[in-house]
Design an enzyme around this catalytic site. Structure first.
Site, PDB file in Angstrom:
ATOM      1  N   LYS A   1       1.849  -3.476   8.836  1.00 21.06           N
ATOM      2  CA  LYS A   1       2.859  -2.419   8.903  1.00 21.06           C
ATOM      3  C   LYS A   1       4.189  -3.084   9.250  1.00 21.06           C
ATOM      4  O   LYS A   1       4.384  -3.565  10.374  1.00 21.06           O
ATOM      5  CB  LYS A   1       2.475  -1.347   9.925  1.00 21.06           C
ATOM      6  N   ILE A  54       0.843  -1.201   0.000  1.00 19.78           N
ATOM      7  CA  ILE A  54       0.000   0.000   0.000  1.00 19.78           C
ATOM      8  C   ILE A  54       0.875   1.246   0.000  1.00 19.78           C
ATOM      9  O   ILE A  54       0.620   2.209  -0.707  1.00 19.78           O
ATOM     10  CB  ILE A  54      -0.923   0.039   1.256  1.00 19.78           C
ATOM     11  N   SER A  55       1.905   1.203   0.810  1.00 20.83           N
ATOM     12  CA  SER A  55       2.760   2.387   0.920  1.00 20.83           C
ATOM     13  C   SER A  55       4.180   1.994   1.329  1.00 20.83           C
ATOM     14  O   SER A  55       4.376   1.032   2.078  1.00 20.83           O
ATOM     15  CB  SER A  55       2.137   3.333   1.958  1.00 20.83           C
ATOM     16  N   THR A  56       5.116   2.738   0.802  1.00 24.30           N
ATOM     17  CA  THR A  56       6.514   2.530   1.197  1.00 24.30           C
ATOM     18  C   THR A  56       7.018   3.836   1.770  1.00 24.30           C
ATOM     19  O   THR A  56       7.181   4.813   1.040  1.00 24.30           O
ATOM     20  CB  THR A  56       7.367   2.127  -0.021  1.00 24.30           C
ATOM     21  N   LYS A  63       9.654   5.909   4.778  1.00 23.79           N
ATOM     22  CA  LYS A  63      11.060   5.852   5.188  1.00 23.79           C
ATOM     23  C   LYS A  63      11.284   4.806   6.264  1.00 23.79           C
ATOM     24  O   LYS A  63      12.320   4.176   6.331  1.00 23.79           O
ATOM     25  CB  LYS A  63      11.483   7.218   5.742  1.00 23.79           C
ATOM     26  N   GLU A  64      10.265   4.676   7.131  1.00 24.09           N
ATOM     27  CA  GLU A  64      10.464   3.780   8.265  1.00 24.09           C
ATOM     28  C   GLU A  64       9.679   2.488   8.185  1.00 24.09           C
ATOM     29  O   GLU A  64       9.899   1.582   8.978  1.00 24.09           O
ATOM     30  CB  GLU A  64      10.083   4.516   9.561  1.00 24.09           C
ATOM     31  N   SER A  65       8.731   2.457   7.271  1.00 21.20           N
ATOM     32  CA  SER A  65       7.917   1.238   7.201  1.00 21.20           C
ATOM     33  C   SER A  65       7.345   1.015   5.815  1.00 21.20           C
ATOM     34  O   SER A  65       7.323   1.914   4.995  1.00 21.20           O
ATOM     35  CB  SER A  65       6.764   1.342   8.210  1.00 21.20           C
ATOM     36  N   VAL A  66       6.881  -0.206   5.646  1.00 24.18           N
ATOM     37  CA  VAL A  66       6.172  -0.573   4.419  1.00 24.18           C
ATOM     38  C   VAL A  66       4.817  -1.091   4.876  1.00 24.18           C
ATOM     39  O   VAL A  66       4.747  -1.873   5.832  1.00 24.18           O
ATOM     40  CB  VAL A  66       6.935  -1.677   3.657  1.00 24.18           C
ATOM     41  N   ASP A 120       3.426  13.490  15.350  1.00 20.90           N
ATOM     42  CA  ASP A 120       3.644  13.567  13.888  1.00 20.90           C
ATOM     43  C   ASP A 120       2.292  13.745  13.204  1.00 20.90           C
ATOM     44  O   ASP A 120       2.016  13.153  12.164  1.00 20.90           O
ATOM     45  CB  ASP A 120       4.342  12.306  13.382  1.00 20.90           C
TER      46      ASP A 120
HETATM   47  P1  ADP Z   1       4.753   5.673   7.813  1.00 26.41           P
HETATM   48  O1  ADP Z   1       5.469   5.643   9.102  1.00 26.41           O
HETATM   49  O2  ADP Z   1       5.503   5.008   6.713  1.00 26.41           O
HETATM   50  O3  ADP Z   1       4.238   7.042   7.452  1.00 26.41           O
HETATM   51  P2  ADP Z   1       1.981   5.058   8.175  1.00 26.41           P
HETATM   52  O4  ADP Z   1       1.468   4.357   9.379  1.00 26.41           O
HETATM   53  O5  ADP Z   1       1.747   6.509   8.102  1.00 26.41           O
HETATM   54  O6  ADP Z   1       3.508   4.720   8.019  1.00 26.41           O
HETATM   55  O7  ADP Z   1       1.376   4.351   6.909  1.00 26.41           O
HETATM   56  C1  ADP Z   1       1.747   4.719   5.626  1.00 26.41           C
HETATM   57  C2  ADP Z   1       0.546   4.714   4.726  1.00 26.41           C
HETATM   58  O8  ADP Z   1      -0.018   3.444   4.694  1.00 26.41           O
HETATM   59  C3  ADP Z   1      -0.533   5.624   5.203  1.00 26.41           C
HETATM   60  O9  ADP Z   1      -0.390   6.925   4.716  1.00 26.41           O
HETATM   61  C4  ADP Z   1      -1.750   4.980   4.673  1.00 26.41           C
HETATM   62  O10 ADP Z   1      -2.003   5.378   3.345  1.00 26.41           O
HETATM   63  C5  ADP Z   1      -1.412   3.519   4.677  1.00 26.41           C
HETATM   64  N1  ADP Z   1      -1.909   2.849   5.877  1.00 26.41           N
HETATM   65  C6  ADP Z   1      -1.316   2.705   7.057  1.00 26.41           C
HETATM   66  N2  ADP Z   1      -2.065   2.020   7.922  1.00 26.41           N
HETATM   67  C7  ADP Z   1      -3.176   1.722   7.268  1.00 26.41           C
HETATM   68  C8  ADP Z   1      -4.345   1.010   7.603  1.00 26.41           C
HETATM   69  N3  ADP Z   1      -4.508   0.476   8.808  1.00 26.41           N
HETATM   70  N4  ADP Z   1      -5.292   0.904   6.685  1.00 26.41           N
HETATM   71  C9  ADP Z   1      -5.153   1.428   5.476  1.00 26.41           C
HETATM   72  N5  ADP Z   1      -4.087   2.085   5.087  1.00 26.41           N
HETATM   73  C10 ADP Z   1      -3.103   2.242   5.962  1.00 26.41           C
END
Ligand code: ADP
Ligand code: MG
Length: 532
Positions: A289, A261-263, A265-268, A405
């Protein structure tokens, strides 16, 4: 005996003693240069020599007692060249001996592939040996230089004896050894050409440069492999993570692991379909996560966790990999607190090392948009703003947390509801920097809603005062910050004094901490959301 005709024995003009061993030199009679150069005299000497040659040969043929006379010294034969004669005889004898040896050698070896050399028993140096004996030459060659291109090898480092020793330093031997090393020891992918069936020899120089080249090629290949590996680590799906994900699917906790869903800096964050844990159903859609196991980014985030009372002790004790897990654990605890206080946020399903299994905010694999991307109407924006203020207050006063944050990037808009996400860095208000973090959150929120056309948005300081229920009065930013710092200092002193009377959460956290520390070391660590 063969070769006898070649023997020329010169008879000097002077008469010598008859002893075969002791020939005493006669004093030379001085003569003039003219005498030495005299042609007449030269011709006379020549005649005399020819006569002597014939008489000796005849004597050898006819006189069978020649040898006894020779031995007894009774013969008045000239013996001045006896040594030479003896050597010639010996040579002939040796040649015969060697011929016999060659015959024996051939008989012994027959057609065997492994040939034994009798060379060491030879007495005649190959250079002196008859050059017209082609057979023996061929054999010599096959003995010294095997037809097969394998190197001559011996544990001793040499073969043969005496003069005929062939050491491992022999050029041909070295060459073959080098060639076979290239075939046998170089990496399988190394292109060394087709040397099959050839007696290939590589000099040390060529071999060394080939070796150097192969090493650098190997390094290059390794670098490419590392890069590939690194690129997967960049996405936090390193082999260890993959194994963990595989286990989750294998244990039927997850049904399938889908796309990323997302990559960050600290997590995928990865989408997954839930299975079940024991009898409990895992939500149909999940967000995994995965905290990155590379520390680079987390180093800059030390300040969020180092001074957090809950993690203070552990932070100093743990190794970097465990600190990463702590981030995941921290997010889990914070989300649980928020959920318990009724804040919209993902549910924590499970924590598996550095992988946090969350409920998915969104539908049909489409994650809810971030507030920044939601393109809300003004009315929705108003709703979102009010929800956001309320959630911040709850978070601070009930959950005892500062997001740290908070921005339009970490708020999702789903079913007309704002959801807070990404709380791994969230801290308690007693954290030395908590109020500064909160002020920054307030600034982000105010900026976003006011820049999206919303009227009546609270200014950051006012929002801060609303959330904290403090009444900091300052004319400018600098003064506000100074007052915040003073307050934090005061709180920090208070906190050390009342550490024992912390919230129930802290109490239980401490209580379960030791158990978890033990679990962390075991490979089958599973911390479920309801473990605290
Ligand atoms: P990071 O530390 O990489 O910013 P996030 O927790 O903000 O991690 O998650 C990154 C992205 O992943 C979010 O902006 C969101 O789009 C998606 N995401 C994270 N958690 C969820 C979730 N529980 N359900 C749907 N999308 C999520
Ligand atoms: Mg985020």
């Amino acid at each position: 005996m063969e070769g006898r005709s070649e023997v020329i024995v010169q008879k000097p003009e002077t008469t010598l003693k008859s002893s075969p061993w002791g020939v005493t030199a006669q004093p030379t009679v001085p003569c003039s240069l003219a005498t030495v150069m005299d042609e007449e005299l030269a011709r006379e000497y020549q005649k005399q020599e020819e006569v002597v040659d014939v008489s000796i040969l005849d004597a050898d043929k006819d006189n069978s007692d020649g040898i006894s006379e020779f031995l007894t010294g009774d013969s008045d034969l000239d013996t001045s060249n006896d040594l030479l004669l003896a050597q010639m005889l010996q040579l002939e004898y040796d040649k015969e001996h060697d011929k016999l040896l060659t015959k024996e050698e051939r008989h012994f070896n027959k057609d065997s592939k492994v040939q034994i050399s009798f060379n060491n028993y030879r007495t005649v140096h190959p250079a002196v040996e008859d050059s017209d004996d082609e057979d023996s030459d061929e054999l010599e060659e096959s003995l010294y230089f095997p037809v097969t291109p394998t190197a001559v090898s011996s544990k001793k480092g040499y073969i043969g004896q005496g003069k005929n020793i062939t050491t491992k330093h022999d050029a041909a031997t070295c060459g073959r050894r080098n060639a076979s090393r290239v075939v046998e020891q170089f990496p399988p992918g190394f292109h060394s050409g087709d040397s099959l069936g050839m007696d290939m020899q590589l000099s040390n120089r060529v071999y060394n440069s080939l070796k150097k080249h192969s090493k650098s090629e190997e390094k290059k290949a390794q670098k490419i492999a590392d890069k590939k590996e690194h690129s997967t680590v960049e996405q936090a799906v390193d082999p260890k993570t993959r194994l963990l994900l595989y286990k989750l699917v294998n244990n039927e906790i997850l049904d399938s692991v889908n796309g990323i869903i997302s990559t960050g800096k600290e997590s995928v964050v990865i989408h997954a379909n839930g299975g079940q844990v024991e009898t409990q159903l895992v939500p149909k859609e999940c967000a995994l996560k995965v905290f990155k196991t590379t520390l680079n980014e987390f180093r800059t985030r030390d300040k969020y966790i180092r001074d957090d009372f809950r993690f203070k002790d552990r932070f100093s004790k743990l190794n970097p990999r465990k600190i990463i897990r702590m981030w995941a654990e921290k997010e889990m605890h914070n989300l649980n607190r928020m959920r318990n206080a009724g804040i919209c946020c993902p549910d924590v399903i499970m924590l598996k090392k550095h992988i946090l299994v969350l409920s998915f905010i969104g539908e049909d694999r489409v994650p809810a948009p971030k507030l920044k991307d939601a393109h809300l109407t003004i009315s929705d924006m108003t709703v979102a703003y009010e929800q956001c203020i309320k959630m911040m207050e709850t978070m601070y006063n009930e959950c005892n947390l500062v997001h740290a944050d908070l921005s339009e990037y970490n708020m999702l808009w789903f079913n007309s509801q704002v959801c807070f996400i990404d709380v791994s860095q969230s801290v308690e208000p007693t954290h030395p920097l908590a109020l500064e973090f909160l002020l920054r959150d307030c600034t982000n929120v105010s900026k976003f809603f006011s820049s999206n056309g919303l009227q009546g948005v609270l200014k950051p300081h006012d929002l801060f005062n609303k959330v904290t229920k403090l009444n900091i009065d300052a004319d400018n930013e600098k003064e506000f910050l100074t007052q915040i710092e003073a307050l934090q200092e005061k709180r920090s002193v208070e906190q050390t004094m009342t550490q024992e009377e912390n919230f129930a959460f802290e109490y239980f956290f401490e209580k379960t901490r030791n158990e978890k520390m033990k679990e962390e070391d075991s490979e089958t660590e599973d911390v479920t959301s309801d473990s605290v």
